[in-house]
Each structure stands twice: as C-alpha cells, then as structure tokens.
Design a protein around this motif. Structure first.
Motif, PDB file in Angstrom:
ATOM      1  N   LEU A 510      35.783  61.260  26.338  1.00  0.00           N
ATOM      2  CA  LEU A 510      36.082  59.858  26.601  1.00  0.00           C
ATOM      3  C   LEU A 510      37.523  59.634  27.020  1.00  0.00           C
ATOM      4  CD1 LEU A 510      34.227  58.158  23.619  1.00  0.00           C
ATOM      5  CD2 LEU A 510      33.417  58.510  25.935  1.00  0.00           C
ATOM      6  N   ALA A 511      38.340  60.662  27.015  1.00  0.00           N
ATOM      7  CA  ALA A 511      39.758  60.503  27.324  1.00  0.00           C
ATOM      8  C   ALA A 511      39.953  60.383  28.831  1.00  0.00           C
ATOM      9  CB  ALA A 511      40.547  61.698  26.785  1.00  0.00           C
ATOM     10  N   THR A 512      40.665  59.341  29.235  1.00  0.00           N
ATOM     11  CA  THR A 512      41.003  59.113  30.634  1.00  0.00           C
ATOM     12  C   THR A 512      42.448  58.657  30.710  1.00  0.00           C
ATOM     13  OG1 THR A 512      40.207  56.824  30.499  1.00  0.00           O
ATOM     14  CG2 THR A 512      38.635  58.483  31.276  1.00  0.00           C
ATOM     15  N   PRO A 513      43.046  58.627  31.895  1.00  0.00           N
ATOM     16  CA  PRO A 513      44.444  58.174  31.987  1.00  0.00           C
ATOM     17  C   PRO A 513      44.676  56.760  31.487  1.00  0.00           C
ATOM     18  CG  PRO A 513      43.799  59.332  33.988  1.00  0.00           C
ATOM     19  CD  PRO A 513      42.560  59.179  33.172  1.00  0.00           C
ATOM     20  N   GLU A 514      43.619  55.944  31.381  1.00  0.00           N
ATOM     21  CA  GLU A 514      43.806  54.584  30.865  1.00  0.00           C
ATOM     22  C   GLU A 514      44.322  54.573  29.442  1.00  0.00           C
ATOM     23  OE1 GLU A 514      40.317  54.210  33.792  1.00  0.00           O
ATOM     24  OE2 GLU A 514      41.205  55.699  32.484  1.00  0.00           O
ATOM     25  N   LEU A 515      44.081  55.640  28.684  1.00  0.00           N
ATOM     26  CA  LEU A 515      44.524  55.674  27.295  1.00  0.00           C
ATOM     27  C   LEU A 515      46.042  55.574  27.168  1.00  0.00           C
ATOM     28  CD1 LEU A 515      42.215  58.402  25.731  1.00  0.00           C
ATOM     29  CD2 LEU A 515      42.098  55.938  25.416  1.00  0.00           C
ATOM     30  N   LEU A 516      46.758  56.040  28.166  1.00  0.00           N
ATOM     31  CA  LEU A 516      48.218  55.985  28.132  1.00  0.00           C
ATOM     32  C   LEU A 516      48.775  54.798  28.906  1.00  0.00           C
ATOM     33  CD1 LEU A 516      49.113  59.757  28.567  1.00  0.00           C
ATOM     34  CD2 LEU A 516      49.053  58.415  26.476  1.00  0.00           C
ATOM     35  N   GLY A 517      47.928  53.874  29.284  1.00  0.00           N
ATOM     36  CA  GLY A 517      48.408  52.728  30.042  1.00  0.00           C
ATOM     37  C   GLY A 517      48.762  53.053  31.476  1.00  0.00           C
ATOM     38  N   VAL A 518      48.305  54.201  31.969  1.00  0.00           N
ATOM     39  CA  VAL A 518      48.688  54.647  33.308  1.00  0.00           C
ATOM     40  C   VAL A 518      48.138  53.710  34.377  1.00  0.00           C
ATOM     41  CG1 VAL A 518      48.379  56.483  34.999  1.00  0.00           C
ATOM     42  CG2 VAL A 518      48.985  57.054  32.646  1.00  0.00           C
ATOM     43  N   ASN A 519      46.836  53.425  34.318  1.00  0.00           N
ATOM     44  CA  ASN A 519      46.227  52.588  35.349  1.00  0.00           C
ATOM     45  C   ASN A 519      46.783  51.169  35.341  1.00  0.00           C
ATOM     46  OD1 ASN A 519      44.718  54.801  35.969  1.00  0.00           O
ATOM     47  ND2 ASN A 519      42.741  53.795  35.794  1.00  0.00           N
ATOM     48  N   ASP A 520      46.910  50.590  34.152  1.00  0.00           N
ATOM     49  CA  ASP A 520      47.437  49.226  34.070  1.00  0.00           C
ATOM     50  C   ASP A 520      48.897  49.168  34.504  1.00  0.00           C
ATOM     51  OD1 ASP A 520      45.166  47.756  33.132  1.00  0.00           O
ATOM     52  OD2 ASP A 520      45.399  48.753  31.213  1.00  0.00           O
ATOM     53  N   GLY A 521      49.687  50.181  34.133  1.00  0.00           N
ATOM     54  CA  GLY A 521      51.081  50.212  34.565  1.00  0.00           C
ATOM     55  C   GLY A 521      51.217  50.348  36.068  1.00  0.00           C
ATOM     56  N   ALA A 522      50.384  51.210  36.669  1.00  0.00           N
ATOM     57  CA  ALA A 522      50.428  51.381  38.121  1.00  0.00           C
ATOM     58  C   ALA A 522      49.969  50.109  38.834  1.00  0.00           C
ATOM     59  CB  ALA A 522      49.554  52.565  38.529  1.00  0.00           C
ATOM     60  N   THR A 523      48.925  49.467  38.315  1.00  0.00           N
ATOM     61  CA  THR A 523      48.435  48.233  38.927  1.00  0.00           C
ATOM     62  C   THR A 523      49.485  47.130  38.863  1.00  0.00           C
ATOM     63  OG1 THR A 523      46.182  48.820  38.282  1.00  0.00           O
ATOM     64  CG2 THR A 523      46.585  46.533  38.881  1.00  0.00           C
ATOM     65  N   ALA A 524      50.120  46.966  37.704  1.00  0.00           N
ATOM     66  CA  ALA A 524      51.157  45.937  37.569  1.00  0.00           C
ATOM     67  C   ALA A 524      52.324  46.210  38.505  1.00  0.00           C
ATOM     68  CB  ALA A 524      51.636  45.872  36.121  1.00  0.00           C
ATOM     69  N   ALA A 525      52.690  47.486  38.665  1.00  0.00           N
ATOM     70  CA  ALA A 525      53.811  47.816  39.556  1.00  0.00           C
ATOM     71  C   ALA A 525      53.480  47.477  41.004  1.00  0.00           C
ATOM     72  CB  ALA A 525      54.153  49.303  39.425  1.00  0.00           C
ATOM     73  N   VAL A 526      52.256  47.776  41.435  1.00  0.00           N
ATOM     74  CA  VAL A 526      51.878  47.456  42.814  1.00  0.00           C
ATOM     75  C   VAL A 526      51.859  45.944  43.033  1.00  0.00           C
ATOM     76  CG1 VAL A 526      50.020  47.618  44.513  1.00  0.00           C
ATOM     77  CG2 VAL A 526      50.577  49.591  43.099  1.00  0.00           C
ATOM     78  N   LEU A 527      51.358  45.187  42.067  1.00  0.00           N
ATOM     79  CA  LEU A 527      51.331  43.728  42.213  1.00  0.00           C
ATOM     80  C   LEU A 527      52.740  43.145  42.188  1.00  0.00           C
ATOM     81  CD1 LEU A 527      48.253  42.601  40.093  1.00  0.00           C
ATOM     82  CD2 LEU A 527      48.445  42.896  42.549  1.00  0.00           C
ATOM     83  N   LEU A 528      53.615  43.710  41.387  1.00  0.00           N
ATOM     84  CA  LEU A 528      55.001  43.241  41.408  1.00  0.00           C
ATOM     85  C   LEU A 528      55.651  43.517  42.752  1.00  0.00           C
ATOM     86  CD1 LEU A 528      56.293  44.205  37.840  1.00  0.00           C
ATOM     87  CD2 LEU A 528      55.836  41.922  38.729  1.00  0.00           C
ATOM     88  N   SER A 529      55.303  44.651  43.361  1.00  0.00           N
ATOM     89  CA  SER A 529      55.838  44.927  44.698  1.00  0.00           C
ATOM     90  C   SER A 529      55.328  43.920  45.718  1.00  0.00           C
ATOM     91  CB  SER A 529      55.477  46.352  45.134  1.00  0.00           C
ATOM     92  OG  SER A 529      54.097  46.458  45.436  1.00  0.00           O
ATOM     93  N   VAL A 530      54.132  43.358  45.475  1.00  0.00           N
ATOM     94  CA  VAL A 530      53.613  42.311  46.352  1.00  0.00           C
ATOM     95  C   VAL A 530      54.464  41.053  46.231  1.00  0.00           C
ATOM     96  CG1 VAL A 530      51.642  40.821  46.832  1.00  0.00           C
ATOM     97  CG2 VAL A 530      51.275  43.209  46.251  1.00  0.00           C
ATOM     98  N   THR A 531      54.810  40.669  45.005  1.00  0.00           N
ATOM     99  CA  THR A 531      55.601  39.455  44.812  1.00  0.00           C
ATOM    100  C   THR A 531      57.006  39.596  45.365  1.00  0.00           C
ATOM    101  OG1 THR A 531      56.349  40.189  42.610  1.00  0.00           O
ATOM    102  CG2 THR A 531      54.296  38.949  42.727  1.00  0.00           C
ATOM    103  N   LEU A 532      57.527  40.813  45.396  1.00  0.00           N
ATOM    104  CA  LEU A 532      58.878  41.014  45.908  1.00  0.00           C
ATOM    105  C   LEU A 532      58.916  41.152  47.421  1.00  0.00           C
ATOM    106  CD1 LEU A 532      60.210  43.538  43.227  1.00  0.00           C
ATOM    107  CD2 LEU A 532      60.589  41.069  43.343  1.00  0.00           C
ATOM    108  N   SER A 533      57.758  41.391  48.038  1.00  0.00           N
ATOM    109  CA  SER A 533      57.727  41.545  49.489  1.00  0.00           C
ATOM    110  C   SER A 533      57.646  40.182  50.160  1.00  0.00           C
ATOM    111  CB  SER A 533      56.544  42.414  49.921  1.00  0.00           C
ATOM    112  OG  SER A 533      55.333  41.792  49.562  1.00  0.00           O
ATOM    113  N   ALA A 534      58.103  40.121  51.404  1.00  0.00           N
ATOM    114  CA  ALA A 534      58.108  38.848  52.133  1.00  0.00           C
ATOM    115  C   ALA A 534      56.695  38.408  52.471  1.00  0.00           C
ATOM    116  CB  ALA A 534      58.942  38.974  53.406  1.00  0.00           C
ATOM    117  N   SER A 535      55.846  39.332  52.838  1.00  0.00           N
ATOM    118  CA  SER A 535      54.463  39.008  53.186  1.00  0.00           C
ATOM    119  C   SER A 535      53.615  40.242  52.955  1.00  0.00           C
ATOM    120  CB  SER A 535      54.360  38.554  54.654  1.00  0.00           C
ATOM    121  OG  SER A 535      54.784  39.592  55.515  1.00  0.00           O
TER     122      SER A 535
END
Length: 754
Positions: A510-535
């Motif tokens: 049952l162990a996957t990278p989600e256990l370490l917050g990897v997927n959620d951390g990567a998703t949040a980082a990509v969305l933050l890069s969206v907010t910082l971009s002009a378009s």
C-alpha cells in the motif's frame, strides 16, 4: 505487532529484598487488596476539565466575533435580555439567527468528527485512521455533485439530504464488502473504505469535469464551511442522528476496549467482535454523515482529535472518546473564528484553517518524548551479531558447499548469457514478463495513435506518423497525439518505478509516494507557479520535482530522518499532505471559473495539452534516474530482509534507503509536473509487475512498463469514452483503480501480500 496496554491487568507491586511492598498504593474498599496507583487518571481528569473550560470560552468568543459590529456587550445584552435587547431586530438577526446556530453547529460537528475519528482509530487499531477511510466523505461529495448536476438542486437543505444519503450509501457498501469474508476485520474495513472512496471520488470528478456550473458550486462546498448556517432548521433535522451517534459511541466503549485485547480474549469475555465492529462502523457513519451534511467534508479533524486524545489519555477509551469530542469541538470553533477574521470582509475555508492548525499540532506531538506512551514508537529490533549470516554457509553440508556450489550461485529460474569475459544472469520469468508488457505497450501506443474523436483510419494514421498524407492528419497525429503519447509514456514509467521503490522500501504493497506528501507538494508547487506566471493554464513542469523535493526534505527534517521511524514519518507525511492540499484548494477557489476549471482538471491528472516540450525533460531525467535505480536494485532486494541481515551481506541499509527514496521522489515529482497527480498507477504497477515476474524479484523494469501501459491506455479510454468530451487520465485510473484494489488486496491471500 505492538502490544496493546489496556490498563485491565494489575502490575505486581515493587518489593524489597525482604518481600515487603515499597510502593504506596491505595486500598480497594472492602477487600483490603492494594491496587496500583494510576498517574494517568489525574492527568485525564485535568485534561477533560481544562478542555471543557476552553470550549466554553471559545464558544463565548465565537458569539462575540463576526463580520458585523455587534460585540460582546451586545451579545451579553441579548442573552440576558437587558433593556429589551431581544426585541431589537438587528441583534436578534445577528446573535439569535446567525451566531448562536453557527456556534452550536460548529460545536456539534467538531465533536462528531472527533468522536468518529477516535472510534475508528480504536476499531482499526491504527492511530492514523481517519473518517475518510470509510468512504463517507467521498460518498457525501458524490451525492452533492449528483444532486447538483442530475437533479438541478441548489439549496442548502437539498445539499444536506444529498450529502447524508451519499454518505450512508457509501458506508453501507463498505460494510457489506468488508463483512463478506473475515468478519469485517480492521484491515478489510480500511481497504474497502479506501478503494470505494477512491472510486466515488473518481465518479465525482467525471461529473464535475463535464459541467462547469456544477464545479462552480461544488468547489466552495467541498472546502467545508459554517458560513451557510442560518437558524436551527438544518441542525434540528440532523440533531437526532447526531444524538444516536453519540449514544452509540458511549455504549460501545466497553466492548471496544475488550476488542483491543484480541478477538479470542474478547470472545472469552462474552463479546462478539464482528458485531462490535459493525456497530462502531454504523456509529461512525451516522456521526460523520451528519457532520459532512451540515458543514461539508472537513478532513483531518477526526485524525487530529483522536491522535491528541490518545496522547493525553493513553489507553482509557472512554476518556479518549470524551477528550476527542472536546478537542474536535474546540478546534473547529477556533478554525471558524479564524475563518471570519483572517480575510475580512470575506471568509476563509474552514477546512484550510483546520489543516493549518492541526498539522503543526500533530507534528509537535509526534516529535515529543511522550510518543512512547502512546505505543507508537518502533518495536525494538532484536540485536544480532553481524556475522550471523556469514556463519550460515560454513554450517551447510559439505555436499552443498562442494559439488553443488554452482546451484547456490545461480537460481533455478535463470540462465547465463556469456560473450567472452562478459556474462549476464537473466531471469526467465521476469524476461518473459517484460517482453509481454513491451508488446502490450506497443499495442496501447498504436491504439492511442489511432483512436480519437476524428474518423481517421489505421492506414491514414500510420502514414501521418511518418509525415505522409493529408496535412491536417500529419498535424493531428504528430503534433498532438504522438506528443501526448510520449508524455504519457514517460509519466507512467516514472510513476511505476517510483511506486516500486517505495513499496520495496516500506515492505508494504500500500506504500506510495503520497505517504510522504510528494504528490500534494508537487501539485501545490505547480499551482503556485501558475499564480506567479503572467498567463497560462498550466504551471511549469519543473515546479513538480521542486515541490516534491521540498515536501520530502521537510518531512525528513521534521521526522528526524527517513530510517525506520515507524509512525513518525507517516504522521509528518500526512500533515505535509494536508498543508499542501490546503494550498491547492485555496489557489483553486481564488481563481476565475474558467481558469479554476482547467486547473481542477489538471489536479485530477490530465495529459490534455501535454506535448514533447514537457516529455523531453522527463525523458532526460529518466535516462539518468533509471540506470541509478537499476544499479541499486541488488541492494534493494536485500532490504526485504531486516537491517542486520542487509548489513551482514555488505549493503548499507541507511544509505540505500536514502538513495532509493530520493530517486522515488524525483520520479514522482517529474510525473506530477507532466500530468498532475495520477492516482493508483504507482500502487497498481508494482503489484501487477510482481504478479507477472514472480514474488522473488524487485520488478523495476516491469513496473516501468506497466505504468506506461496503464497511463497510455487510461488516456485513450478517457478520450473516446464520451462523445464530445474528454475524461482526464487520473479520473479513469481512479475509477478503475478502486475495484482493482479490492480485487488484489481483499482476496484470499491478501494477508500475505500486504
């Protein structure tokens, strides 16, 4: 398995050499028998009293704080009816119709989630269990979305009915599936809830991504809020359900305490474990369903309340239930107060505030020195001399050490390829499995290039692949479909390899990278890069690996190292996931509907718009990471044994574990940067590859091929399933992954595979 301390058996008193009792103990009235002093009783009483006072004070603050100008004096005037204050229409509206019902609803909802979390942790014997494990939140969300999209409902009472109905149906299905075999054991209950919850979440996404209006209403409800509470109408309708749930929780504490001793001992005491688990699950369902219907799916609160209650009360279940209810009520009221004041005149989502409050508290508890009192530290490992394994070979019979030495070196299911001084040991079954998967991958690629909304034939498709034929065909195939296929191949291979590494390290399917917050951390980082971009609709692909690396570094630093820290790494990983998920929800709720809808599709896992520009960097990353993973494969296989055995065979467990974890994090981050958090691929790929290659192999290559096949095939299904619309690849894998998890992990030999 850790020993459960129940407090039922009496510890023998400490004696002097002469046999006298040196420990002062109270005397049992009427018997003359001394009973051991219980230092935790006073702590529990003080905790209950302190939390009760805190909840009362917080309730008073909640009544006096709001967007209006009515302060504490006005509230006190209304409560005491000084000067005819209750006749004031403005005071009556603000205090009587808004703040008092909202505060009472917050107290009851928080207490319900806290008690439900505590009961679920007790019945599953898992201090990380959360109310979402029974699929209640996912069922409620599906009910609300179905009501909005299919029935056209838009009122608060309609949401309440749909949420409660969906939650009850989901929990009923979980109990039915988990109880078919094994009597509803804790493992089956958790697995059934997780699988069905994922499937319900995928079905919710199917409806939401095809209806912008439904998503616009759903994205605010799913954050959880008490802002819509007006009067006592909705609370009055669900108050009997909450009362029944609380009564069940109080009545079940005694038999549930006996169940903690084991099923056999519980039966000897006159209890029936399957009935106890069913009753507990029913009580948890009633409490959670009513809470979700009133305030939306507020996650993390049940986990936090049960965890803190266990830290304060130890193994006293009745006290833990009371404490969990008080903690849940207090935390939700604090979050509701903060939601009103942090972004005036607007309100912040309550679930986000709960995550921001609860994550640091959980991390503080798990880092404290009192964690051992909770029974959540790692079990003591048996120290064995390093040379123990080395002494095995000399003790073998001379016949095996002599003439059959070649058989000891080479397993039976292998053959050797020699060319001059170079030789290669090849496993027959694993090689055949890899060839089969490669053939399936080729078929999936051909089908994906051919299938689509256009009416191209197979011949036209192949000519377009090589740049021949109609210009539109060449543009469609080479520019859009092939680029998308390459992106899916790379993302699937990265997810499959990352899942194989983490499952082997954790020795848990049952162990996957989600256990370490990897997927959620990567998703949040990509969305933050969206907010910082002009378009732009999507964020930068490189933000995914950076976010994943930041998440795992934080988890590693806070938990004190990856090592064998047991629950510590898991708790910190859950806290990190909650924080990153809160950031994601805030970003989505703050953007316009069009932008938020497209980003929501990406957060579900999508290859739409992905092409060579994002696939090439990941291919370069795989060119570096895959050889590194293959190089440590031999040491990774040794880690299936304990650390002492691995060290005696010349492998450094700590160094190998850290290297493999970094490889898995980088691979998962790259995959999220391409197509978002695609669910179940990292879980299912190693399981399928291991079934094909055999249980004695670490199927790194097979997991990569399986992941690529799953992503490409799921993307093809998503493109052709509905005429005129497209399902994200992550939605397809989630909908199909739940039944797969049930099939694989709830089978006859599930206990041997998990």
């Amino acid at each position: 398995m850790q020993t459960q301390h129940t407090g039922i058996t009496e510890a023998p008193p400490e004696e002097s050499p002469s046999g006298r009792d040196l420990t002062p103990s109270p005397v049992e009235p009427g018997t003359g028998v001394r009973r051991p002093a219980d230092p935790t009783r006073r702590t529990a009483v003080l905790a209950v009293a302190g939390l009760t006072v805190a909840v009362v004070l917080l309730s008073a603050i909640s009544l006096g704080v709001g967007a209006g100008e009515v302060g504490f004096r006005g509230v006190l005037d209304y409560l005491l009816d000084r000067g005819g204050a209750r006749g004031d229409a403005r005071l009556s509206l603000v205090v009587g119709d808004l703040r008092m019902p909202r505060t009472l609803t917050g107290l009851l909802v928080g207490a319900a989630l806290g008690v439900a979390g505590c009961l679920l942790q007790a019945v599953t014997r898992n201090p990380l269990a959360e109310t979402g494990l029974l699929g209640v939140n996912a069922g409620a969300s599906l009910g609300v979305v179905a009501g909005i999209a299919l029935l056209g409902l838009d009122s608060g009472y309609a949401y309440l009915v749909c949420a409660f109905t969906g939650a009850v149906v989901a929990s009923g299905l979980v109990l039915l599936i988990a109880g078919r075999k094994g009597g509803g054991s804790p493992m089956r209950l958790v697995l059934a809830g997780s699988a069905l919850g994922a499937t319900f979440g995928g079905l919710t996404s199917v409806i939401v991504v095809n209806s912008a209006e439904t998503y616009d209403k759903f994205r605010f409800w799913v954050l959880g809020s008490l802002a819509g509470v007006e009067g006592y109408g909705e609370l009055g309708r669900l108050l009997p359900v909450l009362v029944v749930g609380f009564v069940v929780a109080l009545l079940v504490t005694r038999p549930l305490s006996a169940l903690a001793l084991g099923d056999d001992l519980a039966r000897s005491l006159g209890h029936r474990p399957p009935v106890i688990r069913t009753v507990v699950a029913a009580g948890v369902t009633l409490l959670t369903a009513a809470a979700v219907a009133l305030a939306g799916p507020i996650s993390f609160l049940g986990l936090l309340a049960g965890f803190v209650a266990r830290a304060l009360a130890g193994t006293r279940l009745a006290v833990r239930v009371v404490l969990a209810g008080l903690i849940g009520a207090g935390v939700l009221v604090v979050a509701d107060i903060a939601a009103r004041v942090v972004s005036r005149p607007f309100e912040a989502p309550v679930s986000v505030i709960v995550s921001l409050i609860g994550a640091p508290v959980l991390i503080g508890i798990v880092r404290s020195r009192h964690l051992a009192a909770m029974g959540m530290t790692d079990p003591a490992t048996e120290e064995r001399p390093a040379g123990r394994v080395r002494r095995v070979l000399p003790s073998l019979p001379a016949k095996l050490r002599g003439g059959h030495r070649e058989q000891l070196r080479r397993p039976a299911d292998t053959f050797v390829l020699r060319r001059g001084p170079v030789s290669l040991l090849v496993a027959r079954r694993a090689t055949l499995a890899a060839l089969l998967l490669a053939a399936l991958l080729l078929a999936a690629v051909v089908l994906s290039a051919y299938a689509g909304q256009s009416e191209m034939g197979v011949g036209r498709t192949f000519r377009a692949v090589f740049g021949q034929g109609d210009r539109f065909d060449v543009l469609l195939v080479q520019k859009f479909r092939l680029g998308r296929i390459v992106a899916g191949l790379t993302a699937g291979a990265a997810l499959g390899l990352a899942g194989c590494l983490t499952q082997t390290l954790a020795r848990n399917r049952l162990a996957t990278p989600e256990l370490l917050g990897v997927n959620d951390g990567a998703t949040a980082a990509v969305l933050l890069s969206v907010t910082l971009s002009a378009s732009g609709t999507f964020g930068a692909w490189w933000a995914g690996p950076l976010g994943a690396l930041a998440a795992v570094l934080i988890v590693t630093a806070v938990s004190g190292g990856l090592g064998q820290r047991g629950y510590r790494v898991l708790v910190v990983g859950l806290a990190m996931s909650a924080l990153a998920s809160a950031v994601t929800q805030v970003v989505l709720s703050r953007r316009s509907l069009n932008s938020s809808s497209s980003l929501y599709v990406w957060t579900s896992g999508s290859l739409n718009g992905r092409s060579y520009e994002v696939a090439v960097p990941v291919l370069l990353g795989l060119a570096v990471l895959v050889p590194a993973a293959l190089a440590v494969a031999r040491h990774l296989a040794v880690l299936r044994f304990d650390d002492a055995t691995a060290a005696s065979l010349g492998s450094g467990p700590g160094r190998t574990r850290a290297l493999c974890m970094l490889l898995a994090v980088a691979l998962a981050g790259l995959a999220v940067g391409i197509c978002g958090p695609v669910g179940f691929v990292a879980l299912a790929s190693p399981v399928i590859a291991s079934r094909l290659a055999g249980p004695l192999r670490v199927p790194l290559v097979g997991s990569m091929l399986t992941g690529a096949v799953l992503v490409v095939a799921a993307d093809t299904v998503g493109r052709i399933a509905f005429d005129g619309s497209e399902l994200p690849v992550g939605v397809v894998t989630t909908v199909l992954g739940g039944p797969f998890l049930l099939w694989v992990l709830l089978g006859r030999s599930a206990a041997t595979r998990v």
